[in-house]
Design an enzyme around this catalytic site. Structure first.
Site, PDB file in Angstrom:
ATOM      1  N   SER A 172       9.772   2.534   5.699  1.00 44.27           N
ATOM      2  CA  SER A 172       8.325   2.405   5.827  1.00 44.27           C
ATOM      3  C   SER A 172       7.685   3.715   6.259  1.00 44.27           C
ATOM      4  O   SER A 172       8.345   4.589   6.835  1.00 44.27           O
ATOM      5  CB  SER A 172       7.969   1.315   6.842  1.00 44.27           C
ATOM      6  OG  SER A 172       8.411   0.053   6.414  1.00 44.27           O
ATOM      7  N   CYS A 203       0.824  -1.208   0.000  1.00 44.71           N
ATOM      8  CA  CYS A 203       0.000   0.000   0.000  1.00 44.71           C
ATOM      9  C   CYS A 203       0.861   1.262   0.000  1.00 44.71           C
ATOM     10  O   CYS A 203       0.345   2.354  -0.235  1.00 44.71           O
ATOM     11  CB  CYS A 203      -0.947   0.016   1.205  1.00 44.71           C
ATOM     12  SG  CYS A 203      -0.117  -0.122   2.792  1.00 44.71           S
ATOM     13  N   ASN A 204       2.166   1.120   0.259  1.00 42.23           N
ATOM     14  CA  ASN A 204       3.041   2.283   0.329  1.00 42.23           C
ATOM     15  C   ASN A 204       4.100   2.343  -0.757  1.00 42.23           C
ATOM     16  O   ASN A 204       4.805   3.337  -0.857  1.00 42.23           O
ATOM     17  CB  ASN A 204       3.753   2.326   1.688  1.00 42.23           C
ATOM     18  CG  ASN A 204       2.798   2.575   2.818  1.00 42.23           C
ATOM     19  OD1 ASN A 204       1.848   3.325   2.673  1.00 42.23           O
ATOM     20  ND2 ASN A 204       3.029   1.921   3.945  1.00 42.23           N
ATOM     21  N   ARG A 205       4.236   1.287  -1.568  1.00 48.60           N
ATOM     22  CA  ARG A 205       5.307   1.293  -2.556  1.00 48.60           C
ATOM     23  C   ARG A 205       5.020   0.316  -3.694  1.00 48.60           C
ATOM     24  O   ARG A 205       4.330  -0.698  -3.511  1.00 48.60           O
ATOM     25  CB  ARG A 205       6.640   0.951  -1.903  1.00 48.60           C
ATOM     26  CG  ARG A 205       6.790  -0.502  -1.466  1.00 48.60           C
ATOM     27  CD  ARG A 205       8.122  -0.767  -0.778  1.00 48.60           C
ATOM     28  NE  ARG A 205       8.192  -0.062   0.484  1.00 48.60           N
ATOM     29  CZ  ARG A 205       8.972   0.987   0.717  1.00 48.60           C
ATOM     30  NH1 ARG A 205       9.773   1.425  -0.234  1.00 48.60           N
ATOM     31  NH2 ARG A 205       8.978   1.581   1.883  1.00 48.60           N
ATOM     32  N   GLU A 235       8.234  -0.796  11.321  1.00 51.98           N
ATOM     33  CA  GLU A 235       7.150  -1.789  11.278  1.00 51.98           C
ATOM     34  C   GLU A 235       7.678  -3.089  10.677  1.00 51.98           C
ATOM     35  O   GLU A 235       8.522  -3.100   9.785  1.00 51.98           O
ATOM     36  CB  GLU A 235       5.951  -1.242  10.494  1.00 51.98           C
ATOM     37  CG  GLU A 235       6.233  -0.855   9.046  1.00 51.98           C
ATOM     38  CD  GLU A 235       5.966  -1.975   8.072  1.00 51.98           C
ATOM     39  OE1 GLU A 235       5.353  -2.977   8.480  1.00 51.98           O
ATOM     40  OE2 GLU A 235       6.380  -1.849   6.916  1.00 51.98           O
ATOM     41  N   GLY A 236       7.177  -4.200  11.213  1.00 52.49           N
ATOM     42  CA  GLY A 236       7.697  -5.493  10.817  1.00 52.49           C
ATOM     43  C   GLY A 236       6.933  -6.196   9.727  1.00 52.49           C
ATOM     44  O   GLY A 236       7.369  -7.231   9.220  1.00 52.49           O
ATOM     45  N   GLN A 237       5.782  -5.640   9.322  1.00 47.34           N
ATOM     46  CA  GLN A 237       4.958  -6.320   8.329  1.00 47.34           C
ATOM     47  C   GLN A 237       5.647  -6.397   6.965  1.00 47.34           C
ATOM     48  O   GLN A 237       5.362  -7.282   6.161  1.00 47.34           O
ATOM     49  CB  GLN A 237       3.613  -5.617   8.185  1.00 47.34           C
ATOM     50  CG  GLN A 237       2.595  -6.417   7.383  1.00 47.34           C
ATOM     51  CD  GLN A 237       1.259  -5.709   7.282  1.00 47.34           C
ATOM     52  OE1 GLN A 237       1.139  -4.554   7.674  1.00 47.34           O
ATOM     53  NE2 GLN A 237       0.265  -6.399   6.761  1.00 47.34           N
ATOM     54  N   MET A 265      -3.691  -7.960   5.592  1.00 48.21           N
ATOM     55  CA  MET A 265      -3.823  -6.728   6.371  1.00 48.21           C
ATOM     56  C   MET A 265      -5.089  -6.741   7.211  1.00 48.21           C
ATOM     57  O   MET A 265      -5.088  -6.348   8.383  1.00 48.21           O
ATOM     58  CB  MET A 265      -3.822  -5.518   5.435  1.00 48.21           C
ATOM     59  CG  MET A 265      -3.885  -4.184   6.156  1.00 48.21           C
ATOM     60  SD  MET A 265      -2.357  -3.758   7.022  1.00 48.21           S
ATOM     61  CE  MET A 265      -1.394  -3.102   5.667  1.00 48.21           C
ATOM     62  N   ALA A 313     -10.612 -10.071   4.381  1.00 49.36           N
ATOM     63  CA  ALA A 313     -10.035 -11.166   5.162  1.00 49.36           C
ATOM     64  C   ALA A 313      -8.641 -11.529   4.659  1.00 49.36           C
ATOM     65  O   ALA A 313      -8.166 -12.640   4.865  1.00 49.36           O
ATOM     66  CB  ALA A 313     -10.946 -12.396   5.102  1.00 49.36           C
TER      67      ALA A 313
END
Length: 445
Positions: free
Chosen positions: A109, A50-52, A114-116, A193, A190
């Site tokens: 990030s 969602c960020n890159r 963040e570890g995701q 995320m 579901a």
């Protein structure tokens, strides 16, 4: 391996552009195949979150690689090339490795630390492996990036400096709606995320947790693990009216929660606190018009990007993670350079062995009267002399090859000893590059 990274992220592009450029459906697979089939490219991997959106490629020509991958990213994202180019960043070789390792540590990030992202990098590698676009080079690179990320999280407190996007978003929600504990929550989606969001809400102590998904079976499996209940996807508007907090992340191509549905749900609420909406999807699930609806508090990725700029992570932990990245980049580069010269050294020793064998055969022809013992002693002596002559130079050249610019030593060896390039290539075990279509029997577009 000449690594090229080309991409855009929350640091270089507005969320609106990231939303328009997001890859849905089978677009990631098609982009991967098209990238790997490009003439300058040998291997390719895609990191899309969602960020890159980033393409990683092993290229034999820098400028051609940048040009081709830029065009392909524009074509598959649907964003005009001229507009896209103004927001793209490019990293090459050691800088590209440094970027990937920084991404793996959470240093790049939106929420630092963040570890995701580690799971997202694993997914990117799995996709490239499944699509046969990642070879030995990218496999080793991404595996090492995952190890670097784990090391940063285990050896520093960068986890405390940052958090998951879900937690960061819930903190922004809490600024208006108060603590999550005690709220009634609805999670739409579901996937990974959404599952993280649902698990976070369950741990936070919401009084009710409801899950909706287009595929009911997935919603039911997730709900069963968390003690939640499910509603049909078509019943989301009604469920939204009964909730205090709605988190949505479906991966749908269009708006999932429209302004009229949100306004209707807000109007039915009797609670004093506003209806809280957390949209973690890209492209967005929740209509941006919700920002202007009375009784609604919307936090979306654009909101989070603005908040992240003013949120300082633990400087000491970030600095420690950066030092780890720097050391790991140096070590990775040295190992790669040293490994690159190994086939040349092996080919040199093989050539020396052939020369020794040939000369011993000539000796047998000239001195047929030599007995077996004498022949064996002479052969052993000659081989020992050659080994001693080659030992110091080959050990030293491996050491020198690990230093910056070490690739020139392999070339020098090949030139000095007139080594056959085909012999070196055979030792390396790397077959000549063939178009990806021929390799996997598929279409590149």
């Amino acid at each position: 391996m000449s690594l090229l990274v080309l991409g855009l992220s929350h640091r270089t592009a507005p969320v609106g552009l990231l939303e328009r450029a997001s890859l849905t459906g089978d677009a990631p697979q098609r982009l991967l195949h098209a990238a790997a089939a490009a003439v300058p490219v040998g291997e390719a991997a895609l990191v899309a979150t969602c960020n890159r959106i980033e393409l990683y490629a092993d290229v034999d020509k820098f400028h051609a690689g940048v040009a081709d991958l830029s065009v392909l990213l524009a074509e598959h994202s649907g964003v005009d090339l001229e507009e896209l180019t103004t927001h793209l960043y490019v990293h090459y070789e050691d800088r590209a490795v440094h970027h990937l390792f920084s991404v793996a540590c959470g240093l790049d990030s939106m929420v630092v630390g963040e570890g995701q992202i580690l799971g997202q990098l694993r997914d990117a590698l799995s996709l490239a492996q499944d699509q046969h676009t990642a070879g030995r080079g990218l496999n080793e690179l991404f595996q090492q990036a995952l190890r670097v990320g784990k090391r940063a999280h285990s050896e520093t407190d960068i986890d405390k400096a940052g958090q998951s996007l879900v937690t960061f978003g819930l903190e922004r929600i809490a600024e208006v709606s108060g603590p999550v504990a005690g709220l009634r929550a609805l999670v739409v989606g579901a996937g990974s995320m959404s599952s993280l969001a649902a698990a976070t809400l369950a741990r936070a102590g919401v009084t009710e947790l409801v899950i909706a998904n287009r595929t009911p079976e997935r919603a039911e499996r997730l709900a069963a693990t968390l003690g939640a209940r499910t509603v049909a996807f078509g019943d989301v508007p009604a469920a939204m009216a009964e909730a205090d907090l709605v988190i949505s992340c479906t991966g749908a191509a269009g708006i999932v929660l429209g302004a009229e549905e949100i306004a209707a749900a807000a109007a039915k609420r009797s609670a004093r606190t506003p209806l809280a909406l957390l949209d973690l999807a890209l492209p967005r699930d929740v209509s941006a018009e919700a920002h202007r609806i009375d009784g609604v508090h919307l936090v979306d990725l654009e909101t989070l990007a603005e908040a992240a700029q003013s949120t300082a992570a633990g400087a000491l932990d970030v600095d420690a993670a950066r030092r780890i990245v720097g050391a790991e980049v140096d070590a990775f580069g040295a190992a790669q350079r040293a490994a690159a010269i190994t086939p040349t050294v092996v080919a040199l020793r093989a050539m020396a062995s052939e020369v020794v064998g040939s000369e011993l055969e000539r000796l047998d022809g000239r001195l047929p009267e030599l007995d077996g013992r004498a022949r064996a002693e002479i052969a052993q002596t000659v081989r020992r002399v050659v080994d001693k002559l080659l030992h110091s130079p080959t050990v030293r050249v491996k050491q020198l090859a690990g230093e910056p610019g070490g690739a020139s030593y392999a070339e020098a060896l090949r030139e000095l000893f007139d080594l056959d390039p085909a012999a070196v290539q055979a030792v390396a075990g790397a077959p000549a590059r063939v178009p990806l279509q021929a390799a996997v029997g598929g279409d590149s577009a």
